[in-house]
Design a protein around this motif. Structure first.
Motif, short mmCIF file in Angstrom:
data_model
loop_
_atom_site.label_atom_id
_atom_site.label_comp_id
_atom_site.label_asym_id
_atom_site.label_seq_id
_atom_site.Cartn_x
_atom_site.Cartn_y
_atom_site.Cartn_z
N CYS A 164 0.85 -1.20 0.00
CA CYS A 164 0.00 0.00 0.00
C CYS A 164 0.88 1.25 0.00
O CYS A 164 0.60 2.22 -0.70
CB CYS A 164 -0.93 0.01 1.21
SG CYS A 164 -2.29 -1.15 1.07
N GLY A 165 1.98 1.20 0.77
CA GLY A 165 2.90 2.33 0.85
C GLY A 165 3.49 2.65 -0.52
O GLY A 165 3.62 3.82 -0.90
N ALA A 166 3.83 1.60 -1.27
CA ALA A 166 4.41 1.81 -2.61
C ALA A 166 3.41 2.51 -3.52
O ALA A 166 3.75 3.44 -4.25
CB ALA A 166 4.85 0.48 -3.20
N GLU A 167 2.14 2.07 -3.45
CA GLU A 167 1.10 2.72 -4.28
C GLU A 167 0.89 4.16 -3.84
O GLU A 167 0.75 5.06 -4.66
CB GLU A 167 -0.23 1.96 -4.15
CG GLU A 167 -0.21 0.58 -4.75
CD GLU A 167 -1.47 -0.21 -4.38
OE1 GLU A 167 -2.30 -0.41 -5.27
OE2 GLU A 167 -1.62 -0.59 -3.21
N TYR A 168 0.88 4.36 -2.53
CA TYR A 168 0.63 5.68 -1.97
C TYR A 168 1.71 6.68 -2.38
O TYR A 168 1.43 7.85 -2.58
CB TYR A 168 0.58 5.55 -0.44
CG TYR A 168 0.31 6.84 0.32
CD1 TYR A 168 -0.99 7.24 0.59
CD2 TYR A 168 1.36 7.63 0.78
CE1 TYR A 168 -1.24 8.40 1.30
CE2 TYR A 168 1.12 8.80 1.48
CZ TYR A 168 -0.19 9.19 1.74
OH TYR A 168 -0.44 10.35 2.44
N HIS A 169 2.96 6.18 -2.55
CA HIS A 169 4.06 7.10 -2.85
C HIS A 169 4.37 7.20 -4.34
O HIS A 169 5.25 7.96 -4.73
CB HIS A 169 5.31 6.69 -2.07
CG HIS A 169 5.16 6.92 -0.59
ND1 HIS A 169 5.05 8.18 -0.05
CD2 HIS A 169 5.06 6.05 0.45
CE1 HIS A 169 4.90 8.07 1.27
NE2 HIS A 169 4.90 6.80 1.59
N ASP A 170 3.67 6.43 -5.16
CA ASP A 170 3.96 6.46 -6.60
C ASP A 170 3.05 7.48 -7.29
O ASP A 170 1.85 7.26 -7.42
CB ASP A 170 3.73 5.06 -7.18
CG ASP A 170 3.84 5.05 -8.70
OD1 ASP A 170 4.21 6.09 -9.30
OD2 ASP A 170 3.54 4.00 -9.29
N PRO A 171 3.64 8.57 -7.78
CA PRO A 171 2.81 9.65 -8.35
C PRO A 171 1.97 9.19 -9.54
O PRO A 171 1.01 9.86 -9.89
CB PRO A 171 3.83 10.70 -8.80
CG PRO A 171 5.09 10.37 -8.10
CD PRO A 171 5.07 8.90 -7.82
N LEU A 172 2.35 8.10 -10.16
CA LEU A 172 1.56 7.68 -11.32
C LEU A 172 0.55 6.61 -10.95
O LEU A 172 -0.16 6.09 -11.80
CB LEU A 172 2.48 7.20 -12.45
CG LEU A 172 3.36 8.35 -13.00
CD1 LEU A 172 4.33 7.85 -14.04
CD2 LEU A 172 2.49 9.48 -13.58
N ASN A 173 0.46 6.29 -9.67
CA ASN A 173 -0.50 5.27 -9.24
C ASN A 173 -1.84 5.90 -8.92
O ASN A 173 -1.92 7.03 -8.45
CB ASN A 173 0.05 4.54 -8.01
CG ASN A 173 -0.76 3.30 -7.68
OD1 ASN A 173 -1.86 3.38 -7.16
ND2 ASN A 173 -0.22 2.15 -8.04
#
Ligand code: ZN
Ligand code: ZN
Ligand code: FE
Length: 761
Positions: A164-173
């Protein structure tokens, strides 16, 4: 050789936080090869971009014309600056300015992308009841303060897992900075509780809740803004039991079904109604019931309409998912005893719900602000709100001009309060009828929350004229404690101003406000309610109203409809014949007491209420002699009106007084002659519609007004609204009706705020 660089600073205001605006800006900047940054501030979003002029132009064009679906740009300012030396585009941390504010997004219905993932077995959030993204999910109900960032929401209790953290921090997600982002591993969970025991968790809890519903049980469901009480809407004993436990004798229950197809089995749905049902707000929409519907009549006694909504959270989708033997429609009424505010906190849920529900489908995502479902109907293809709450509040209403920072506390019934600041009117969610301590607490908590959220420090207060309204008392006390000026605004003037603001009215031409409702304190100490007020925001003249009649027992007359009918006949000089239903409804002692009360004016204030005129007509026609909620008799009278009948009862009008005496004589004559109640009801409605156009024609001659504003709860009578609107338009008038706020007292705070704002310098 590279093109010359230019720099631009852009400030965007509006609904631009919590709606995927920064990732949108990021993607747009990257696509146009711009460098710089974007960040949330407490007044909106700030952007700095460097690039060639054509790239900047393309960026600005898309920024204005293709914002994310939930965003709303109110203002956009650009300043040319010297280009800086950025090497890339990035999203910076939020910056809070303690004095500024940004609108907070309302809670939004699950989006199509999340819905697909919810039912996709391959997805890692398959059947996860709290799936959400930047385009959907909880907002207002979980926000404790601004700026809207996870630590300031009730999601602060749930540290994100690495995925979830990776999605939260990915500007293109799709989930970049979606504050409530969560999954099975790290997020909130549901559990099923009954008899003080936890019987199941996660998917098993939802399955068990469905089993119990299928078996005819009543299950409390914790949702987005509070608890619902759910049961099978096609099971008579379940619906009766719910009605009994809720002590809600006749008010219709809201219904929820999985899809439009299922609603269509029970109701007719026009294209505009379909749009309303599937809009991002997913309100309850009043629809015309089909005769073949299998929903038990007890779900909405004496109604031709049913209030339906589609599931607006993933949990509701999982709960209502079609399966053999599972009810196709659930009752989803607010989880409270009649008249109390909706329950929303875990710690109070057992105390408040155990006597109402057999079990609770509970979850551990906190609700910071309780919010009820919104209710609308569609009139002439447009939204006609009946309750503006979830999905709409706290979206501000844009005012025609700037208003000072002030608090308007609203009315007693269907309370909503309003804070204004600049061109924004922050109208609260639905607070309810201010008749008990619980609601008063909810009102005070709500005011504190909105003042903090929007950084509004009221410089003045606005309230109703009625000295006994709890909201007015709050305003009086606060004005003394904080030494703030208080403006008390006449109730029907507030209706007129609200209807004008609702329509963005911004000129000084006089308007005829027709405020028809149940009760409003008048400047002469009587109870007004059928007011033709000529004026605007700044003032009014009371140009016409129904002749006064005594209101026996004051506010009690709202429930005791037969007494209201006899008061009307008494005032018209018509004998109480023994065959009349309201006469039969009272014993001789009660009638004698009533006569004394009317003659001596004991506890019988005078009223020009239109609502009470409808009640009296309903009682005389034998429709009902007591009401369990305000307006019940009038609503049932409307349901009976024959749309093909075109005869009318007369309402003579002179010197600003509309006299119902001639109408009563004809109505009684028809009733005694055995004319159907359907025809009589229609003639009564037709008469009032004709009277409104006749009075307006006269007032036009005197005041030169050609615009009519219709406000007040009586205008929720669609038979009357349709007839009156048509007649007025055919006579050449411009007719303004409500579209953003309800015609009922839910609009009063908005009107108070503007009237007071004009007086405050
Ligand atoms: Zn989504
Ligand atoms: Zn997770
Ligand atoms: Fe009113």
């Amino acid at each position: 050789m590279t093109a010359a660089l230019s720099g631009l600073r852009v400030r965007v205001r509006g609904i631009v936080q919590g709606v995927g605006f920064r990732p949108f800006v990021y993607a747009l900047a990257v696509r146009n090869q711009l460098t710089g940054w974007v960040r949330n501030t407490s007044h909106g979003v700030e952007i700095e971009v460097n690039g060639s002029e054509p790239q900047l132009d393309a960026f600005l064009e898309a920024l204005q014309n293709q914002p994310p679906p939930l965003a709303r740009i109110d203002t956009l300012e650009t300043v040319v600056i010297n280009p800086d030396r950025f090497t890339r585009f990035e999203i910076l941390e939020s910056q809070a300015d303690p004095n500024d504010f940004i609108p907070v997004s309302p809670d939004m219905t699950i989006c199509p992308d999340c819905q697909r993932e919810l039912f996709n077995p391959q997805d890692r959030r398959y059947r996860y009841p709290f799936i959400n993204c930047t385009n959907c999910g909880p907002r207002f109900t979980i926000v404790k303060d601004i700026p809207y960032d996870r630590p300031l929401t009730t999601m602060a209790d749930f540290p994100m897992c690495s995925e979830c953290g990776a999605e939260y921090h990915d500007p293109l997600n799709r989930r970049f900075h979606a504050q409530p982002v969560a999954c099975q591993e790290c997020g909130p969970q549901v559990r099923f509780e009954a008899g003080g025991q936890q019987l199941a968790v996660k998917d098993a809890a939802i399955k068990m809740a469905r089993e119990w519903l299928k078996d005819g049980k009543i299950v409390a469901i914790k949702g987005l803004g509070g608890y619902h009480l759910a049961c099978d809407a096609t099971n008579p004993s379940a619906v009766d039991e719910l009605r009994l436990r809720k002590k809600r004798s006749d008010k219709p229950f809201a219904l929820m079904a999985f899809s439009l197809e299922q609603i269509e089995q029970h109701c007719l749905i026009t294209a505009a109604e379909q749009d309303a049902l599937t809009s991002p707000q997913h309100p309850i929409v009043l629809l015309q019931r089909k005769p073949e519907s299998t929903i038990v009549p007890g779900a909405a006694p004496q109604q031709m309409n049913l209030g339906f909504m589609l599931p607006y959270t993933p949990l509701h989708l999982l709960l209502t998912e079609p399966a053999p033997g599972f009810p196709s429609v659930l009752v989803m009424t607010s989880g409270n005893l009649s008249e109390e505010p909706i329950a929303y906190r875990d710690d109070e849920s057992h105390e408040r719900l155990d006597s109402l529900a057999d079990a609770i489908l509970q979850h551990n995502r906190g609700i910071h602000m309780r919010v009820d479902d919104s209710v609308v109907r569609i009139h002439r293809g447009k939204t006609y709100p009946l309750r503006r709450s979830r999905g709409y509040a706290p979206d501000p209403i844009l005012l025609p001009v700037d208003n000072p920072s002030l608090l308007a506390v609203g009315a007693e019934l269907k309370n909503v309060f309003c804070l204004t600041r600049e061109r924004y009117a922050f109208l609260s969610h639905f607070i309810g009828d201010m008749e008990n301590y619980e609601t008063l607490v909810s009102f005070e908590e709500g005011i504190r929350h909105y003042e903090r959220l929007y950084r509004v420090q009221p410089k003045a207060l606005a309230a109703d004229l009625h000295p006994d309204y709890l909201a007015t008392r709050y305003a009086i006390q606060r004005s003394q404690e904080e030494n703030l000026p208080l403006y008390q605004v006449q109730h029907h003037h507030a209706h007129l101003a609200a209807c004008l603001a609702d329509n963005g009215w911004n000129n000084d031409e006089p308007v005829i406000g027709i405020s028809f409702d149940g009760t409003g304190y008048g400047t002469d100490g009587t109870i007004w309610g059928s007011e033709f007020l000529v004026g605007g925001y700044d003032g009014y003249q009371r140009a016409a109203h129904l002749k006064y009649v005594p209101l026996p027992g004051g506010d009690q007359a709202v429930r005791k409809v037969s007494r209201m009918a006899l008061a009307h006949l008494w005032a018209a000089g018509i004998d109480w014949e023994p065959e009349l239903k309201p006469v039969q409804a009272l014993c001789p002692e009660e009638r004698a007491a009533l006569t004394g009360q009317l003659k001596h004016g004991l506890n019988a204030p005078l009223t020009s209420s239109m609502g009470r005129l409808f009640d009296a007509a309903a009682a005389i026609l034998g429709i009902r002699q007591t009401a369990t909620y305000e307006g019940q008799a009038a609503i049932e009278l409307e349901m009976l009106a024959d749309p093909d009948e075109d005869e009318i009862y007369p309402f003579p009008f002179s010197d600003g007084i509309i006299d119902p005496e001639a109408m009563w004589s004809m109505l009684l004559k028809d009733w005694q002659a055995g004319i159907s109640v359907n025809k009589i009801s229609a003639r009564f409605h037709n008469g009032i519609a004709q009277m409104t156009v006749d009075v307006c024609a006269r007032l036009k001659k005197i005041y030169g007004a050609n615009t009519i504003a219709l406000s007040g709860g009586v205008w929720q009578n669609m038979f009357l609204l349709n007839k009156s609107q048509t007649l007025l338009e055919n006579a050449g008038f411009t007719v303004l009706i409500h579209h953003q706020v309800p015609a009922n007292d839910g609009c009063i705070a908005l009107g108070q705020a503007i009237v007071a704002g004009r007086q405050f310098i």
